[in-house]
Write a protein that holds these residues in place. Sequence first.
Motif, PDB file in Angstrom:
ATOM      1  N   LEU A  92      -1.189  -2.862   5.454  1.00  0.00           N
ATOM      2  CA  LEU A  92      -0.502  -2.535   6.702  1.00  0.00           C
ATOM      3  C   LEU A  92      -0.062  -1.075   6.715  1.00  0.00           C
ATOM      4  O   LEU A  92      -0.035  -0.412   7.756  1.00  0.00           O
ATOM      5  CB  LEU A  92       0.727  -3.437   6.823  1.00  0.00           C
ATOM      6  CG  LEU A  92       0.976  -4.097   8.164  1.00  0.00           C
ATOM      7  CD1 LEU A  92      -0.234  -4.904   8.568  1.00  0.00           C
ATOM      8  CD2 LEU A  92       2.206  -4.987   8.094  1.00  0.00           C
ATOM      9  N   ILE A  93       0.291  -0.550   5.540  1.00  0.00           N
ATOM     10  CA  ILE A  93       0.723   0.838   5.453  1.00  0.00           C
ATOM     11  C   ILE A  93      -0.465   1.775   5.267  1.00  0.00           C
ATOM     12  O   ILE A  93      -0.613   2.776   5.963  1.00  0.00           O
ATOM     13  CB  ILE A  93       1.690   1.021   4.256  1.00  0.00           C
ATOM     14  CG1 ILE A  93       2.955   0.215   4.498  1.00  0.00           C
ATOM     15  CG2 ILE A  93       2.021   2.481   4.045  1.00  0.00           C
ATOM     16  CD1 ILE A  93       3.838   0.100   3.277  1.00  0.00           C
ATOM     17  N   SER A 149      11.770  -4.955  -5.692  1.00  0.00           N
ATOM     18  CA  SER A 149      11.432  -5.722  -4.496  1.00  0.00           C
ATOM     19  C   SER A 149       9.940  -5.671  -4.191  1.00  0.00           C
ATOM     20  O   SER A 149       9.231  -4.741  -4.593  1.00  0.00           O
ATOM     21  CB  SER A 149      12.206  -5.190  -3.290  1.00  0.00           C
ATOM     22  OG  SER A 149      11.790  -3.887  -2.994  1.00  0.00           O
ATOM     23  N   ALA A 150       9.488  -6.690  -3.479  1.00  0.00           N
ATOM     24  CA  ALA A 150       8.095  -6.733  -3.039  1.00  0.00           C
ATOM     25  C   ALA A 150       7.800  -5.567  -2.113  1.00  0.00           C
ATOM     26  O   ALA A 150       6.691  -5.034  -2.091  1.00  0.00           O
ATOM     27  CB  ALA A 150       7.820  -8.055  -2.319  1.00  0.00           C
ATOM     28  N   LEU A 151       8.824  -5.163  -1.359  1.00  0.00           N
ATOM     29  CA  LEU A 151       8.663  -4.035  -0.445  1.00  0.00           C
ATOM     30  C   LEU A 151       8.208  -2.794  -1.202  1.00  0.00           C
ATOM     31  O   LEU A 151       7.229  -2.134  -0.830  1.00  0.00           O
ATOM     32  CB  LEU A 151       9.993  -3.764   0.262  1.00  0.00           C
ATOM     33  CG  LEU A 151       9.992  -2.551   1.181  1.00  0.00           C
ATOM     34  CD1 LEU A 151       9.270  -2.857   2.466  1.00  0.00           C
ATOM     35  CD2 LEU A 151      11.406  -2.079   1.470  1.00  0.00           C
ATOM     36  N   GLY A 158       0.230   0.771  -0.914  1.00  0.00           N
ATOM     37  CA  GLY A 158      -0.180   1.331   0.381  1.00  0.00           C
ATOM     38  C   GLY A 158      -0.456   2.819   0.276  1.00  0.00           C
ATOM     39  O   GLY A 158      -1.481   3.313   0.749  1.00  0.00           O
ATOM     40  N   ILE A 159       0.458   3.533  -0.375  1.00  0.00           N
ATOM     41  CA  ILE A 159       0.273   4.971  -0.549  1.00  0.00           C
ATOM     42  C   ILE A 159      -1.000   5.257  -1.334  1.00  0.00           C
ATOM     43  O   ILE A 159      -1.739   6.191  -1.044  1.00  0.00           O
ATOM     44  CB  ILE A 159       1.497   5.566  -1.279  1.00  0.00           C
ATOM     45  CG1 ILE A 159       2.678   5.639  -0.322  1.00  0.00           C
ATOM     46  CG2 ILE A 159       1.196   6.932  -1.830  1.00  0.00           C
ATOM     47  CD1 ILE A 159       3.908   6.172  -0.980  1.00  0.00           C
ATOM     48  N   LEU A 213     -12.987  -1.091  -0.109  1.00  0.00           N
ATOM     49  CA  LEU A 213     -13.073  -0.385  -1.383  1.00  0.00           C
ATOM     50  C   LEU A 213     -11.671  -0.031  -1.873  1.00  0.00           C
ATOM     51  O   LEU A 213     -11.317  -0.241  -3.040  1.00  0.00           O
ATOM     52  CB  LEU A 213     -13.888   0.887  -1.187  1.00  0.00           C
ATOM     53  CG  LEU A 213     -14.914   1.251  -2.237  1.00  0.00           C
ATOM     54  CD1 LEU A 213     -15.872   0.113  -2.462  1.00  0.00           C
ATOM     55  CD2 LEU A 213     -15.667   2.494  -1.795  1.00  0.00           C
ATOM     56  N   ALA A 214     -10.876   0.503  -0.946  1.00  0.00           N
ATOM     57  CA  ALA A 214      -9.507   0.873  -1.300  1.00  0.00           C
ATOM     58  C   ALA A 214      -8.710  -0.369  -1.693  1.00  0.00           C
ATOM     59  O   ALA A 214      -7.950  -0.364  -2.666  1.00  0.00           O
ATOM     60  CB  ALA A 214      -8.841   1.583  -0.129  1.00  0.00           C
ATOM     61  N   PHE A 215      -8.920  -1.442  -0.942  1.00  0.00           N
ATOM     62  CA  PHE A 215      -8.235  -2.703  -1.206  1.00  0.00           C
ATOM     63  C   PHE A 215      -8.578  -3.211  -2.603  1.00  0.00           C
ATOM     64  O   PHE A 215      -7.704  -3.564  -3.394  1.00  0.00           O
ATOM     65  CB  PHE A 215      -8.655  -3.722  -0.146  1.00  0.00           C
ATOM     66  CG  PHE A 215      -7.954  -5.033  -0.233  1.00  0.00           C
ATOM     67  CD1 PHE A 215      -6.720  -5.202   0.371  1.00  0.00           C
ATOM     68  CD2 PHE A 215      -8.514  -6.093  -0.917  1.00  0.00           C
ATOM     69  CE1 PHE A 215      -6.073  -6.419   0.295  1.00  0.00           C
ATOM     70  CE2 PHE A 215      -7.872  -7.304  -1.003  1.00  0.00           C
ATOM     71  CZ  PHE A 215      -6.645  -7.465  -0.391  1.00  0.00           C
ATOM     72  N   ALA A 216      -9.887  -3.190  -2.913  1.00  0.00           N
ATOM     73  CA  ALA A 216     -10.332  -3.685  -4.221  1.00  0.00           C
ATOM     74  C   ALA A 216      -9.726  -2.836  -5.337  1.00  0.00           C
ATOM     75  O   ALA A 216      -9.391  -3.335  -6.400  1.00  0.00           O
ATOM     76  CB  ALA A 216     -11.854  -3.650  -4.311  1.00  0.00           C
TER      77      ALA A 216
END
Lengths: 296, 342
Positions: A92-93, A149-151, A158-159, A213-216
């Motif tokens: 999301l970020i 925290s999960a946050l 995300g960064i 790709l970034a997610f993986a």
Amino acid sequence: MASQSLRPPLRASNVNVFSRRIKSNIVSGLALLATIIVIAPLIAILFYLLKQGITSLNWNFFTKIPVPAGESGGGMENAIVGSGVVLALASLIGIPLGIGAGIYLAEYAGSTRMGNLVRFTADVLNGVPSIVMGIAIYALIVLPQKHFSALAGGVVLGIMMVPTVTRTTEEMLRMVPHAIREAALGLGVPAWRSVLTITVRTASAGIVTGCMLAFARVAGETAPLLFTAFGNAFQSTSLNEPIAALPLQIFVYAVSPYDEWHRLAWAGALVLIVLIMASVALVRYVTSRGMLKGAS
Amino acid sequence: MTQPAKIFVSESSTPPPDAKQPVKPSAVRTFLRGRGNSAIADGIFKALVFLCALSIFGIVILIAWELISRSHLTLAKFGLGFFFRSAWDPVNNDFGAFPFIYGTLVSSFLALLISVPFALGVAIFLTEMCPKWLRAPLSFLTELLAAIPSVVYGLWAIFVLIPLLRDYVNPKLMFTLGWTGFFTGPNAGYSMLAAGVVLAIMILPIISSLTREVMTSVPMVQREGVLALGATRWEMIRIGVLRNARIGIVGAIILGLGRALGETMAVTMVIGNRPEIVKSFLAPGYTMASVLANEFSEATGDMYLSALIEIGLALFLVTIVVNACARMLVWAVTRGAPARVA
């Protein structure tokens, strides 16, 4: 320049064709050998992972939360859910920011000084160790809040996604032929709509590839989560509390002295790697089919 | 601009140039008109994506700021001497980062020493020798190596690599190379050497894929020219390709070094985590990244935390410099083609 540097090695020293040919064959053989040796650990890791993972993988793994050391049973349900929560927040970020920056680079900046600076910074950011990112976010979010925290975990990941998404988005957008943009603008479509509905849409398969790709890449990250998400032995989906994550749990179990936990670590590693490899293979499939179906 | 777009041609060819314009606008035009003024929307959109781009600077500045401001305690107390002191005593608030810097450098250079020859071999094989049908699957396999998470490498290293090194490789090394002093002492398995090997496997894909990219960007003409002069295949690669690509290859190696310096989990799991400086590679060590991973979440006391954050700051600065150098070298060769994200 080339002809000058070519002369000595080719003429002076090697008159004997036979020895030169042998040397060439030896080097070819060495290159082949290197490739085989490099593939070997990959096969070894995957084979061992499958062997260890499958035997310890069972239904409990996906449905139970961890049990204290010494008891049998137990699984990683909370870690899988936790990874999902953290990664969703990260996406999301990271994805909107990355795609936005990619659009800026491809459509507005071109090769201006500003554009090159952003590109360069993104590449450098990509090389910053993940643990350093973790420390920065720890100082930014965890210290003021005084609890993990999960946050914080989601923000770190995300960064970390931003530079990868940015660069692949830009690369994909640049492949869209100019004629398409000109056609849209020629019809009187406003620039922003032309970017969003024509250029981005045309390159969408490629952009999705970049995001995956970034997610993986961040899905397997452990180091930055050590002191942001921290881990949690119980079920939690709250953003404001420590949360478990699959890579974290694997780490904790791997360095523990218990055999039962080692087996769980292998099972977790197998699940993690299947998820990651599936997305990489999907990416590979999409790119091999041609990213720009709509353009041709 | 010079070449009219296809769609545009077909539309503009319908009305004759000097005829009266039809009063009724086309369906597309009415649709667009109905959407209101686009100048403001364009400006907003541009500003929005520009902000996204700026956020990248923002992230870097934020990281730097947080690291500097949170490490001011040790920065003020020890100054630059922090990096040359060997003490690590959280109880008495006495800190020095030298053993960690030493461990990071030694394990990274060991990794480079092992992986560079193999990476070059793979790149040469894949770009210059490999039959076409084998190229895609092989490069896919080497890239898969890059997709395996660090923690899985660590897990594999603990249960497979370390026993292997301890029982088979290390005794041989001690026997044949023990006289150098680099391979002596108790053979525990958890060692600098194990870290070096794991790191080598992990940075190999990035070095070989970037080298491949640099090598493919060398124009075909170079190869053909050298071959036409009667060179063998190896001479063609050496003179025609490697010589032209050398700057980019150095860049790729430095980029690999950058990865190795910051790699955390796998190293933490195999290096043994002892802040000592020992000449032997078979002895345990400690790296900057692994001390952060191990001690950060239980650091009590402001001084302790500040010392750890300062180590993070040093790691940040070093990797930024290393990466910046590497990027410039790679860009110098593959200009135009953006670097691939590995």
